[in-house]
Design a protein around this motif. Structure first.
Motif, PDB file in Angstrom:
ATOM      1  N   SER A 160       0.844  -1.205   0.000  1.00 29.33           N
ATOM      2  CA  SER A 160       0.000   0.000   0.000  1.00 29.33           C
ATOM      3  C   SER A 160       0.870   1.242   0.000  1.00 29.33           C
ATOM      4  N   ASN A 162      -0.189   4.257   0.418  1.00 31.46           N
ATOM      5  CA  ASN A 162      -0.714   5.283   1.322  1.00 31.46           C
ATOM      6  C   ASN A 162      -0.404   4.976   2.780  1.00 31.46           C
ATOM      7  N   ASN A 195      -0.555   7.634   5.488  1.00 33.67           N
ATOM      8  CA  ASN A 195       0.067   8.819   4.896  1.00 33.67           C
ATOM      9  C   ASN A 195      -1.018   9.605   4.169  1.00 33.67           C
ATOM     10  N   GLU A 196      -1.451  10.716   4.778  1.00 38.19           N
ATOM     11  CA  GLU A 196      -2.547  11.505   4.221  1.00 38.19           C
ATOM     12  C   GLU A 196      -2.174  12.141   2.893  1.00 38.19           C
ATOM     13  N   GLN A 198      -0.653  10.735   0.448  1.00 41.68           N
ATOM     14  CA  GLN A 198      -0.673   9.766  -0.642  1.00 41.68           C
ATOM     15  C   GLN A 198      -1.845   8.806  -0.462  1.00 41.68           C
ATOM     16  N   ARG A 199      -3.023   9.334  -0.518  1.00 37.79           N
ATOM     17  CA  ARG A 199      -4.220   8.501  -0.354  1.00 37.79           C
ATOM     18  C   ARG A 199      -4.384   7.581  -1.561  1.00 37.79           C
ATOM     19  N   GLN A 200      -4.795   6.373  -1.276  1.00 37.76           N
ATOM     20  CA  GLN A 200      -4.844   5.326  -2.296  1.00 37.76           C
ATOM     21  C   GLN A 200      -6.256   4.753  -2.382  1.00 37.76           C
ATOM     22  N   ASN A 227      -9.286   2.586   3.328  1.00 29.13           N
ATOM     23  CA  ASN A 227      -7.903   2.823   3.761  1.00 29.13           C
ATOM     24  C   ASN A 227      -7.322   1.580   4.427  1.00 29.13           C
TER      25      ASN A 227
END
Length: 644
Positions: A160, A162, A195-196, A198-200, A227
């Motif tokens: 992931s 993010n 990690n705000e 790099q939102r996935q 998330n």
């Protein structure tokens, strides 16, 4: 009429006895009067290097000028963290408060394995998806938990982008992998943070799952939250691990394993706050390439874990440089990190330390090692200090280091241990000193803060209070530990010996009596036997047969005297030496005048050996001897006695 010297000696003894009966051993001399060189003849004595010393002499030699440290206003013996840590006057209040907050919730000598009472998360706090028989996919959603790997040797990959993973000071990003090993009651804690920036979206993981060969991907995607953190675990297989798997306590017996090759559980994050303290301390130190950090404290307070965390953090922050590295000087012969017991070692670390201490002897070869012939320096204090000087000299003169040096010390905080620590500090001349105080067993703590001014006024084992003080100045940091875990030193030493012998390719399917040994001629080597009790010279071969030995090289100019017994050259004492490894004396051939030894070291290394050392307190693990019963039904096995 008594002289002033005699009166002063009587005063010292009276005050010493007063503190002794109060249970507190402290320095007792006034700074205006130099310490007289007294050696009272008491019944309680200890033998070091063949000389007898009284326990009172140790106390007087190791501790000095305490009144000067305690009552001098400019030093302020009370807990003035501003003065002790060298912060500037403008930041005194802020830094004092910050350093007082450096209280460790739990510290130990195995990566965060000592835990306080926890509220264990439900079993379904993370999902395990089978990829194949040697890999699984973990799906984690709860950020208030941490993952605890309590069994298994795995390769971890973050899928992931993010999320960020933090493992004992080392961080990994998306598609990066690290090798982890948790065996013999050793645990590793994995923190994950969203990690705000790099939102996935959940659909972006679809291709990765299909590439891994996960079946029914659509069903899995529909059940996941937006998330989720995806972690891939793959089983690591090594020949040495195959042998270690046959040992007891290799895997936890009181847990229901997720898979037969690994186990993991979720733990409340607030039960692992120690790494936050370590990170804060690391930020305070601002380490540079040429720094030297000495870590001190009592037994089982977490010195090794703290050093591992700082090394991992340093390597991560300088990962952009191809030459990032750290050096590790192990000065505890009873709890060695990169060698078997009875040795001091200097090692270079280029990869994060994320494995059990037991496996370090397999994965990492020290740059240089020295044998001290015992698990405690009280058996050979002079050889111990000589080895320390040799390793530090090698670091300064022969190594072009591109990273800091971390020095791990013993947990001996009294008498001779304090004197030896004082000498180590004066020889190393560190830039930083970290003192860990236990809140659980305060009696094992140092009775004062180890400031550079305090060490300058102390007599060590080799150096008095006027030696090597000109350039002694370092920054002191003090933290506290609540660790309750008691480390089983003897068990750890046995496991390290077994791991070391596991490097032999034949040990997995052959007993020791069936392995091909090396031949070591008596004429080529000197022999040093270090035992706690005396024995007749004619019994020397009996002492050596079926024993654990160190393979060393001595400089001929340091060999003063030796005597010949039955054709073998014995030496009473050794000074500086270079230790190449360890071996087992499988047998002794009187006719051909040679030893038959078993060792994982190569023939080229054995050709450089000119001395073998039989250390005190170190024997062959029972597992190596008793496993012969699995290969033979006869009762006539070497060195095995059947009472029935």
């Amino acid at each position: 009429m008594k002289t002033k010297r005699e009166i002063k000696c009587i005063e010292i003894i009276v005050i010493f006895c007063k503190h002794l009966f109060n249970g507190l051993l402290v320095p007792i001399t006034d700074h205006t009067v130099s310490m007289p060189r007294v050696r009272p003849k008491l019944k309680t004595t200890a033998a070091i290097n063949g000389h007898k010393y009284s326990s009172l002499w140790f106390a007087l030699k190791a501790t000095q000028n305490y009144r000067h440290l305690r009552y001098k206003p400019s030093i302020n013996y009370c807990r003035n963290y501003h003065t002790m840590n060298g912060f500037t006057d403008e930041n005194m209040d802020t830094n004092t408060q910050r350093m007082k907050q450096l209280k460790v919730n739990e510290l130990n000598d195995d990566i965060l394995s000592g835990k306080s009472v926890t509220n264990e998360a439900p079993e379904n706090s993370f999902k395990v998806i089978d990829v194949n028989d040697k890999s699984v996919l973990l799906v984690v959603t709860d950020e208030d938990k941490v993952l605890e790997l309590n069994y298994g040797s795995v390769r971890l990959t973050l899928l992931s982008h993010n999320y960020d993973l933090h493992i004992n000071g080392y961080s990994i990003s998306v598609d990066k992998c690290v090798d982890l090993s948790a065996i013999f009651d050793h645990t590793i804690v994995i923190r994950y943070r969203l990690n705000e920036n790099q939102r996935q979206p959940i659909d972006s993981i679809r291709d990765k799952l299909q590439t891994l060969g996960v079946t029914d991907v659509e069903t899995i995607i529909n059940q996941l939250e937006e998330n989720s953190c995806f972690i891939l675990l793959e089983k690591i297989t090594m020949n040495s691990l195959l042998y270690l798997e046959t040992l007891p306590n290799f895997k936890p017996t009181n847990l229901k394993l997720i898979k037969d090759w690994f186990n993991m559980r979720s733990i409340a994050a607030n039960n692992y706050n120690s790494h936050l303290v370590w990170d804060r301390l690391f930020d305070e130190l601002k380490l540079k390439n040429n720094d030297m950090i000495v870590v001190t404290g009592g037994t089982n307070v977490g010195k090794s874990s703290l050093i591992r965390h700082m090394i991992n953090r340093y390597l991560f922050e300088r990962n952009v440089d191809d030459y990032s590295e750290c050096l590790y000087l192990d000065t505890d012969p009873g709890q060695s990190e990169f060698s078997t017991a009875g040795q001091l070692s200097l090692s270079k670390i280029k990869e994060p330390m994320l494995s059990s201490t037991v496996l370090n002897v397999i994965n990492d070869k020290p740059l240089m090692s020295c044998s001290v012939a015992a698990t405690t320096p009280s058996k050979a204090a002079r050889l111990y200090m000589s080895s320390i000087s040799q390793l530090i000299h090698f670091f300064r003169k022969d190594l072009q280091s591109k990273g800091p040096l971390f020095i791990n010390t013993m947990g001996w905080t009294r008498d001779l241990g304090l004197a030896l620590l004082t000498d180590i500090i004066k020889i190393a001349l560190p830039t930083h000193l970290i003192q860990i105080n236990s809140t659980i067993e305060p009696k094992n703590n140092f009775q004062f803060d180890l400031t550079s001014d305090a060490i300058k006024r102390f007599n060590g084992y080799r150096f008095d209070s006027f030696d090597r003080n000109r350039h002694l100045k370092y920054k002191l940091s003090i933290i506290e530990s609540n660790n309750r875990r008691v480390k089983k030193n003897q068990m750890t030493r046995d496991l390290q010996q077994l791991s070391y012998m596991a490097k032999m390719p034949d040990i997995l399917y052959k007993p020791i009596y069936a392995m091909n040994p090396y031949k070591l001629l008596w004429s080529k080597v000197y022999v040093k036997i270090q035992l706690d009790s005396r024995f007749a010279p004619k019994l020397s071969l009996d002492v050596l047969n079926c024993s654990w030995i160190h393979l060393c090289r001595l400089d001929p100019k340091f060999i003063d005297k030796y005597y010949v017994e039955m054709g073998i050259k014995f030496i009473d004492s050794i000074d500086r030496n270079e230790c190449f490894g360890s071996a087992i004396i499988r047998g002794i051939d009187f006719q051909n005048k040679c030893f038959y030894i078993l060792s994982p070291e190569s023939r080229e290394i054995l050709e450089s050996v000119n001395c073998i050392v039989r250390p005190s307190g170190i024997s062959i693990p029972d597992k190596i001897m008793l496993e012969q019963l699995n290969y033979s039904s006869t009762s006539k096995l070497p060195y095995i006695f059947n009472k029935s």
